[in-house]
Enzyme design. Structure first.
Site, mmCIF file in Angstrom:
data_model
loop_
_atom_site.group_PDB
_atom_site.id
_atom_site.type_symbol
_atom_site.label_atom_id
_atom_site.label_comp_id
_atom_site.label_asym_id
_atom_site.label_seq_id
_atom_site.Cartn_x
_atom_site.Cartn_y
_atom_site.Cartn_z
ATOM 1 N N LYS A 83 0.876 -1.173 0.000
ATOM 2 C CA LYS A 83 0.000 0.000 0.000
ATOM 3 C C LYS A 83 0.914 1.224 0.000
ATOM 4 O O LYS A 83 0.825 2.113 0.866
ATOM 5 C CB LYS A 83 -0.881 -0.096 1.258
ATOM 6 C CG LYS A 83 -2.205 0.588 1.271
ATOM 7 C CD LYS A 83 -3.121 0.352 0.144
ATOM 8 C CE LYS A 83 -4.209 1.411 0.246
ATOM 9 N NZ LYS A 83 -4.718 1.956 -0.962
ATOM 10 N N ASP A 126 -3.022 -11.958 5.146
ATOM 11 C CA ASP A 126 -4.076 -12.590 5.934
ATOM 12 C C ASP A 126 -5.420 -12.421 5.215
ATOM 13 O O ASP A 126 -6.185 -13.372 5.006
ATOM 14 C CB ASP A 126 -4.116 -11.902 7.314
ATOM 15 C CG ASP A 126 -4.902 -12.671 8.348
ATOM 16 O OD1 ASP A 126 -5.550 -13.656 7.977
ATOM 17 O OD2 ASP A 126 -4.882 -12.273 9.531
ATOM 18 N N ASP A 140 -7.673 -15.283 2.551
ATOM 19 C CA ASP A 140 -9.055 -15.705 2.861
ATOM 20 C C ASP A 140 -9.933 -15.450 1.635
ATOM 21 O O ASP A 140 -10.789 -16.274 1.283
ATOM 22 C CB ASP A 140 -9.621 -14.905 4.044
ATOM 23 C CG ASP A 140 -9.428 -15.634 5.379
ATOM 24 O OD1 ASP A 140 -8.446 -16.398 5.488
ATOM 25 O OD2 ASP A 140 -10.245 -15.436 6.302
#
Ligand code: NAD
Length: 368
Positions: free
Chosen positions: A189, A245, A249
């Site tokens: 980012k 993380d 998912d």
């Protein structure tokens, strides 16, 4: 070959799926004439209840001294509903990762063709997806300084990275990219975060040592979009702890379910192998959990920690074979699934063992 495997089933469905993973290890040992010995330890809620800590020193030492660790999951509704509790299950996992120096978390996202319809994404978009995520595991805001003001109304988690932390996982990811399609996408980012600007700078530096690998950089928000728009864009994805993380998912839905994604945590100490999912207490104790992520974690253990790629492939092929026969757990069943072939955790584990025992099949090549 003799190997000592430390098993930490943990909480919720962790115990159910890990039993299946262990059964697969037993079968592989029997077939290959290997001597696998096992010992079990506590972590998470179970450990807090019995020992007053999420991870005891004794358990940590046993894990450290083993040849590999098979882990289930930690977590309990009690802590999720009460954020004020100071001793929490995930502290055990974080401590284990930090103490064993497990800084690189490998998460392969492999879609078995048989599960094309289990995903909510269009089959033509996801067919052939084969991504290897490298999620940094011992840094970021998970391990940075935590603060809560005295009045309780202000809180922060320091998102911090050091050059060496980025460099060492970048090297691992570039090495893996060399063995795959030589394509690495680093996700950060950098438009908003200083720690991401350092991340990008270090990855750019490391990439100069790998001119044969095509390197791209993508912002985490764009990567979240691209992952479902065109997952085949990705080969190796290198990213920080928090982004990894969340993105993995999301990626699990390409593979059909959280119950399909395995992971390997490696670095300085003993390799640690676990499904990416949590303790899923909504289905715990009901024989409903999909054990495939745990079984595929065993495949990663065989290849990475024990240097047994053929055995790893046997396990992955056995999973593919069982799916080809139409067997499903509830999470990966779709409207075309035969209701008689929708199995519980134990039964799915047994089908996979059965395939390992009897079949001489061949499926796609798997490259971790
Ligand atoms: P989760 O991964 O446990 O479950 C998310 C959803 O996916 C649930 O609906 C669950 O039923 C389903 N699911 C997960 N694994 C499955 C499987 N193998 N088969 C079938 N369905 C499966 O995430 P959550 O509900 O957000 O968290 C539950 C607890 O787990 C929390 O306490 C959380 O802190 C913890 N957690 C632990 C880990 C870990 O130990 N590595 C990781 C994530 C979450």
């Amino acid at each position: 070959m003799k190997k000592h495997i430390f098993i930490i089933p943990g909480d919720g469905i962790g115990t159910e799926v890990t039993a299946c993973g262990k059964a697969v290890l037993d079968q592989i040992a029997e077939d290959g004439g290997f001597q696998f010995t096992f010992e079990e330890g506590l972590m998470g809620h179970e450990s807090i209840e019995k020992l007053g800590t999420a991870l005891s020193d004794e358990t940590l030492e046993k894990a450290r001294n083993s040849d590999a660790i098979l882990f289930g999951a930690v977590g309990h509704v009690k802590y999720d509903n009460d954020p004020t509790l100071k001793i929490r299950p995930e502290q055990g996992l974080f401590r284990m990762r930090k103490e064993l120096g497990l800084y690189a978390n490998l998460r392969p996202v492999i879609l078995f063709d048989e599960l094309l319809n289990a995903s909510s994404l269009k089959p033509e978009v996801i067919r052939g997806t084969d991504i290897l995520f490298f999620r940094e595991l011992t840094g970021d805001c998970y391990f940075g300084e935590k603060y809560r003001s005295e009045d309780g109304n202000t809180a922060s988690d320091l998102m911090i990275y050091h050059r060496y932390e980025v460099e060492r996982i970048a090297i691992k990811a570039f090495e893996a990219a060399r063995k795959r399609n030589r394509n690495l996408c680093s996700v950060d980012k950098a438009n908003a975060l200083e720690s991401s600007r350092l991340w990008r700078e270090v990855v750019q530096d490391v990439s100069r040592r790998y001119p044969d690998v095509e390197t791209t950089h993508m912002l985490a928000d764009a990567a979240a979009m691209q992952l479902i728009k065109n997952p085949k864009y990705f080969d190796v994805v290198l990213t920080a702890n928090l982004f990894g993380d969340i993105l993995t998912d999301e990626a699990s839905q390409i593979a059909g379910s959280m119950g399909m994604l395995a992971s390997a945590s490696i670095g300085e100490g003993t390799g640690f192998f676990e499904p990416i999912h949590g303790s899923a207490y909504d289905i715990a104790g009901q024989n409903k959990a999909n054990p495939i992520a745990s079984i595929l974690s065993v495949a990663l253990m065989l290849e990475i920690s024990f240097g047994l790629p053929e055995e790893a492939k046997r396990v992955t092929d056995a999973v593919g074979h069982v799916l080809k026969l139409g067997f499903r757990t509830g999470d990966i069943a779709d409207i075309s699934s035969d209701p008689k072939k929708i199995l519980g955790t134990k039964e799915m584990g047994l089908q996979i063992i059965n395939s390992l025992k009897h079949s001489n099949f061949h499926s796609r090549e798997v490259r971790y």
